[in-house]
Each structure stands twice: as structure tokens, then as C-alpha cells.
Design an enzyme around this catalytic site. Structure first.
Site, PDB file in Angstrom:
ATOM      1  N   THR A 189       0.822  -1.206   0.000  1.00  0.00           N
ATOM      2  CA  THR A 189       0.000   0.000   0.000  1.00  0.00           C
ATOM      3  C   THR A 189       0.855   1.254   0.000  1.00  0.00           C
ATOM      4  O   THR A 189       0.429   2.305  -0.492  1.00  0.00           O
ATOM      5  CB  THR A 189      -0.935  -0.006   1.223  1.00  0.00           C
ATOM      6  OG1 THR A 189      -1.575  -1.284   1.303  1.00  0.00           O
ATOM      7  CG2 THR A 189      -1.993   1.071   1.126  1.00  0.00           C
ATOM      8  N   TYR A 242       5.323 -12.240   4.917  1.00  0.00           N
ATOM      9  CA  TYR A 242       4.185 -11.596   4.247  1.00  0.00           C
ATOM     10  C   TYR A 242       3.909 -12.372   2.975  1.00  0.00           C
ATOM     11  O   TYR A 242       4.713 -12.366   2.050  1.00  0.00           O
ATOM     12  CB  TYR A 242       4.518 -10.131   3.970  1.00  0.00           C
ATOM     13  CG  TYR A 242       3.508  -9.350   3.164  1.00  0.00           C
ATOM     14  CD1 TYR A 242       2.205  -9.792   2.965  1.00  0.00           C
ATOM     15  CD2 TYR A 242       3.860  -8.126   2.592  1.00  0.00           C
ATOM     16  CE1 TYR A 242       1.296  -9.060   2.228  1.00  0.00           C
ATOM     17  CE2 TYR A 242       2.956  -7.378   1.859  1.00  0.00           C
ATOM     18  CZ  TYR A 242       1.680  -7.850   1.674  1.00  0.00           C
ATOM     19  OH  TYR A 242       0.778  -7.118   0.931  1.00  0.00           O
ATOM     20  N   LYS A 275       1.713 -12.332   7.759  1.00  0.00           N
ATOM     21  CA  LYS A 275       0.575 -11.602   7.197  1.00  0.00           C
ATOM     22  C   LYS A 275       0.075 -12.431   6.026  1.00  0.00           C
ATOM     23  O   LYS A 275       0.771 -12.612   5.033  1.00  0.00           O
ATOM     24  CB  LYS A 275       0.992 -10.209   6.741  1.00  0.00           C
ATOM     25  CG  LYS A 275      -0.123  -9.447   6.025  1.00  0.00           C
ATOM     26  CD  LYS A 275       0.373  -8.112   5.486  1.00  0.00           C
ATOM     27  CE  LYS A 275      -0.688  -7.450   4.613  1.00  0.00           C
ATOM     28  NZ  LYS A 275      -0.207  -6.185   3.994  1.00  0.00           N
TER      29      LYS A 275
END
Length: 297
Positions: A47, A136, A165
Site C-alpha cells: 500500500t 508476508y 501476514k
């Protein structure tokens, strides 16, 4: 190690102005998260457009996050990902020196390593630092999936690897991970399924939508973690529509547009090859923000 991060974390955007990092706005965005009870800030992830930041910009984003969070209850869970292991180690060491509380690192993209390659990659990065470390996994973007057996091997062999994650979009994956590694800290990496992952034993979320609605994401997460699943599910259901619209194009295109519409960033700038949403999708974003009565919409 007992200083693990849990709870609601925000995958913070990286605002630009005239092509460079807008440091003042970035600091304000982080402070807004702190003021709305977010447990940790996650700078320079997907992001945050980490793939198009220079190394100096990447490091500066982490420095600012640490500076703003200092003295608050919010921690910094910083991105240290690269498809070149030596680069990831460099970023991780710098982040640790800055004073981050923990690190997360996206699986190597494009070069598609084997499971053994993933194991060696993560072992090398995590072993280079002494802060908690999270894997992740977002195979839809990287082209490689960190399989549960590899996660278990890393968790068992590397003392500071504490969690993952998970952004596969699969609740079953979370169930499998926790069946194989009961003490693993699993974080939801998909806004629309935060509640199911938390209810399945997840310890937190890393949210895109929280850039816009940090208070609701914090409330959703904290309710689930204290066992109030009714409240958590109700908030998750309420956010379903906006969660979907904020992924109508590749992240972070829609969330940045929403932040601009809300007046939270001054300019709508991306790094190429990312560009603003289509006019059709911009209208979708505007409409959903009006429905949710978000300021500026």
C-alpha cells in the site's frame, strides 16, 4: 521474546507531492492513525508503493514512522521486502537501527524461488536482526506462495520469526497454519475477511481500509480479540461494501483516490506505472464514500 505486535495495524499509504515524498502529510496521516487507536503502523508495504520507492525514500518513510510513533501506544511494523535477499537485509538492518518494533517482509516477487529458496531467504533476513519478524504472503502479487510447511520450518528454526501476514484470501489457509503452528501470529491481509481470520485464531489485521476508517478497523479487531465476536462481525459486515470498492483496481490506487477525495492528502499522485483510477471507478469510490458519510465525499 514477549514483545510481539498484535491487534489492528494499518498499511499506510505513501503520499507524494510534485513527485517526492510529502513528509508533512505522511506524518499527519500516521498521527491520525495513532489518534484512532491503531496498534501499529506498517510503512512501506504494498500500500505504501514500496516497489517504486528509492532505497533512500524507503528508509526515510521508516524513520518518519518511528519519529511520529515515539512516545505513543502505537508501534512500527516496518516493511523490509525485496526480491534480492541482500537488499532486504540492508533495509531490515536500517529499520532496526531506526528503532522499529518489528519487521515484515514480502515474499520475493518475479524471480519465483522454490520453497527451499524462500526458507533460505527469510532465514537470512530474520537472522540479520534481533526484532520480531513477520513473513508476508501475497501470492496473487508475487507469483509465489509460502506454503504452511515452509512457514512451520521457519517458525521452528528462526527464533524471531513470530508470524505471517496472510493475503491469500483463504480462511482455510489460516486454519491450516494454526493447526500446524499453534503459536504463530497470523494477521489478516485481506480487509473483507478480517473477522473470519480473527475468529479462527488470528492475532491481528493489516488493513488498507484503515487508512480511511482507522477507528472502525480498530474497534473490529479489538472486539474480536476480547471475544466479542458479535460486535466484530457486525463491523466487518458494515465495512464489506467499502472494502470491496477500495480494491476495484490494484491497491493502492483506490485507497489513495479515496484519501484525496476525503481531503486527507493534498495531491493524487502515484509512481508510474500506477496511475489514477478510471473515471468509472472514481465514481464508484465517490459514491461509496458518500454512502459511508466520509468527510470530503
Amino acid at each position: 521474546m514477549n514483545n510481539y505486535i498484535s491487534g489492528a495495524t494499518t498499511a499506510i499509504i505513501t503520499p507524494f507531492k510534485n513527485g517526492t515524498l510529502d513528509e508533512a502529510t505522511y506524518a499527519n496521516l500516521i498521527q491520525r492513525q495513532i489518534d484512532n487507536n491503531i496498534d501499529a503502523i506498517c510503512p512501506v508495504g504494498t500500500t505504501g508503493e514500496s516497489a517504486t520507492l528509492s532505497h533512500d525514500e524507503h528508509k526515510r518513510c521508516i524513520e518518519i514512522a518511528v519519529e511520529v510513533c515515539k512516545g505513543s501506544n502505537a508501534k512500527v511494523l516496518a516493511g523490509a521486502g525485496s526480491n534480492a535477499t541482500h537488499e532486504a537485509i540492508d533495509i531490515a538492518k536500517h529499520a532496526e537501527a531506526c528503532g522499529v518494533d518489528a519487521l515484515f517482509s514480502v515474499s520475493p516477487y518475479y524471480n519465483k524461488p522454490s520453497q527451499e529458496g524462500l526458507y533460505q531467504h527469510y532465514k537470512a533476513i530474520a537472522s540479520a536482526v534481533e526484532v520480531p519478524f513477520m513473513l508476508y504472503n501475497v501470492p496473487g502479487r508475487t507469483g509465489v506462495d509460502i506454503l504452511p510447511d515452509t512457514v512451520k520450518r521457519l517458525f521452528d528454526d528462526v527464533w524471531n520469526i513470530m508470524g505471517i501476514k496472510e493475503a491469500t484470501g483463504s480462511i482455510e489457509r489460516t486454519v491450516e497454519l494454526l493447526a500446524k503452528v499453534p503459536d504463530l501470529y497470523v494477521f489478516s491481509g485481506d480487509d473483507s475477511i478480517d473477522f473470519p481470520i480473527l475468529a479462527s485464531g488470528g492475532k491481528g489485521i493489516t488493513s488498507v481500509t484503515a487508512n480511511l476508517l482507522p477507528d472502525m478497523k480498530a474497534d473490529l479487531t479489538h472486539a474480536a480479540l476480547r471475544g466479542d465476536f458479535k460486535t466484530s462481525k457486525a463491523i466487518n459486515d458494515e465495512l464489506f461494501e467499502i472494502n470491496k470498492v477500495l480494491f476495484c483496481e490494484s491497491n493502492p490506487i483506490p485507497i489513495k483516490a479515496a484519501m484525496y477525495i476525503a481531503g486527507l492528502i493534498d495531491t493524487l499522485e502515484y509512481r508510474l506505472p500506477l496511475v489514477p483510477p478510471s473515471s468509472e471507478n472514481m465514481k464508484k469510490i465517490e459514491n461509496v464514500m458518500k454512502k459511508y458519510k466520509i468527510v470530503g465525499a
